[in-house]
Design a protein around this motif. Sequence first.
Motif, PDB file in Angstrom:
ATOM      1  N   ALA A  37       8.477  17.165   5.463  1.00  0.00           N
ATOM      2  CA  ALA A  37       7.172  17.015   5.584  1.00  0.00           C
ATOM      3  C   ALA A  37       6.344  18.245   5.352  1.00  0.00           C
ATOM      4  N   LYS A  38       7.101  19.242   5.974  1.00  0.00           N
ATOM      5  CA  LYS A  38       6.137  20.713   5.897  1.00  0.00           C
ATOM      6  C   LYS A  38       6.452  21.222   4.454  1.00  0.00           C
ATOM      7  N   LEU A  39       7.584  20.995   3.946  1.00  0.00           N
ATOM      8  CA  LEU A  39       7.912  21.444   2.401  1.00  0.00           C
ATOM      9  C   LEU A  39       6.808  20.923   1.559  1.00  0.00           C
ATOM     10  N   ALA A  40       6.484  19.422   1.843  1.00  0.00           N
ATOM     11  CA  ALA A  40       5.513  18.832   0.943  1.00  0.00           C
ATOM     12  C   ALA A  40       4.141  19.251   1.345  1.00  0.00           C
TER      13      ALA A  40
ATOM     14  N   ARG B 210       0.774  -1.247  -0.085  1.00  0.00           N
ATOM     15  CA  ARG B 210      -0.037  -0.253  -0.034  1.00  0.00           C
ATOM     16  C   ARG B 210       0.820   1.231   0.007  1.00  0.00           C
ATOM     17  N   VAL B 211       1.932   0.962   0.781  1.00  0.00           N
ATOM     18  CA  VAL B 211       2.789   2.286   0.973  1.00  0.00           C
ATOM     19  C   VAL B 211       3.511   2.650  -0.532  1.00  0.00           C
ATOM     20  N   MET B 212       4.027   1.204  -1.175  1.00  0.00           N
ATOM     21  CA  MET B 212       4.886   1.581  -2.224  1.00  0.00           C
ATOM     22  C   MET B 212       3.874   2.115  -3.534  1.00  0.00           C
ATOM     23  N   GLN B 213       2.666   1.800  -3.341  1.00  0.00           N
ATOM     24  CA  GLN B 213       1.725   2.274  -4.295  1.00  0.00           C
ATOM     25  C   GLN B 213       1.486   3.707  -4.187  1.00  0.00           C
ATOM     26  N   LEU B 214       1.304   4.313  -2.876  1.00  0.00           N
ATOM     27  CA  LEU B 214       1.172   5.585  -2.797  1.00  0.00           C
ATOM     28  C   LEU B 214       2.325   6.490  -3.264  1.00  0.00           C
ATOM     29  N   VAL B 215       3.467   5.801  -3.052  1.00  0.00           N
ATOM     30  CA  VAL B 215       4.834   6.431  -3.571  1.00  0.00           C
ATOM     31  C   VAL B 215       4.750   6.656  -4.878  1.00  0.00           C
ATOM     32  N   SER B 216       4.462   5.401  -5.754  1.00  0.00           N
ATOM     33  CA  SER B 216       4.561   5.259  -7.075  1.00  0.00           C
ATOM     34  C   SER B 216       3.426   6.106  -7.741  1.00  0.00           C
ATOM     35  N   GLU B 217       2.529   6.595  -7.105  1.00  0.00           N
ATOM     36  CA  GLU B 217       1.302   7.526  -7.492  1.00  0.00           C
ATOM     37  C   GLU B 217       1.574   8.731  -7.443  1.00  0.00           C
ATOM     38  N   GLY B 218       2.669   9.203  -6.800  1.00  0.00           N
ATOM     39  CA  GLY B 218       3.166  10.588  -6.120  1.00  0.00           C
ATOM     40  C   GLY B 218       2.257  11.304  -5.090  1.00  0.00           C
ATOM     41  N   LYS B 219       1.735  10.318  -4.411  1.00  0.00           N
ATOM     42  CA  LYS B 219       1.022  10.660  -2.975  1.00  0.00           C
ATOM     43  C   LYS B 219       1.683  10.683  -1.789  1.00  0.00           C
ATOM     44  N   ALA B 220       3.173  10.105  -1.805  1.00  0.00           N
ATOM     45  CA  ALA B 220       3.653   9.726  -0.558  1.00  0.00           C
ATOM     46  C   ALA B 220       5.105  10.151  -1.011  1.00  0.00           C
ATOM     47  N   ILE B 221       5.909  10.837   0.133  1.00  0.00           N
ATOM     48  CA  ILE B 221       7.087  10.849   0.018  1.00  0.00           C
ATOM     49  C   ILE B 221       8.166  10.152   1.133  1.00  0.00           C
ATOM     50  N   PRO B 222       8.771   9.231   0.908  1.00  0.00           N
ATOM     51  CA  PRO B 222       9.703   8.518   1.859  1.00  0.00           C
ATOM     52  C   PRO B 222      10.794   9.027   2.621  1.00  0.00           C
TER      53      PRO B 222
END
Length: 134
Positions: free
Chosen positions: A82-85, A24-36
């Motif tokens: 996190a704040k920058l994003a 689920r987390v990897m999917q969010l990152v691949s969709e540009g919805k999450a920053i690791p």
Amino acid sequence: MYIVSGCLAGLCCRYDGGDNADERVMQLVSEGKAIPVCPEQLGGLTTPRPPCEIVEGKVLSDQGEDVTELFWRGAEEALKLAKLAGSKKAILKARSPSCGIGKIYDGTFGGNLIDGDGLFAAMLRKEGFELETE
């Protein structure tokens, strides 16, 4: 936008050099919805590194080294990202001395859990982030 623990995104940043890849987390990152992010690496800790736990407010390695300052520095840097994003939500690795939410290891390195948050999770909570584990 989510901030996520790097290990959950499949990055090999765990203390032992591995990951905790979560689909689920990897999917969010691949969709540009999450920053690791990995607060421990951002603080200057190496990978691999000795396992660490919180003991009486300090972060200690299983060899007794006090790495609290590096954990705080990494948490602060990850919070800046996190704040920058523009993020207000995070998915963090359970039980981690950086990212654990609600339960962390007790400092005996015996696998026992106590109530508490990791340093980065506590910082995010104080800033009003929505927090969840994998």
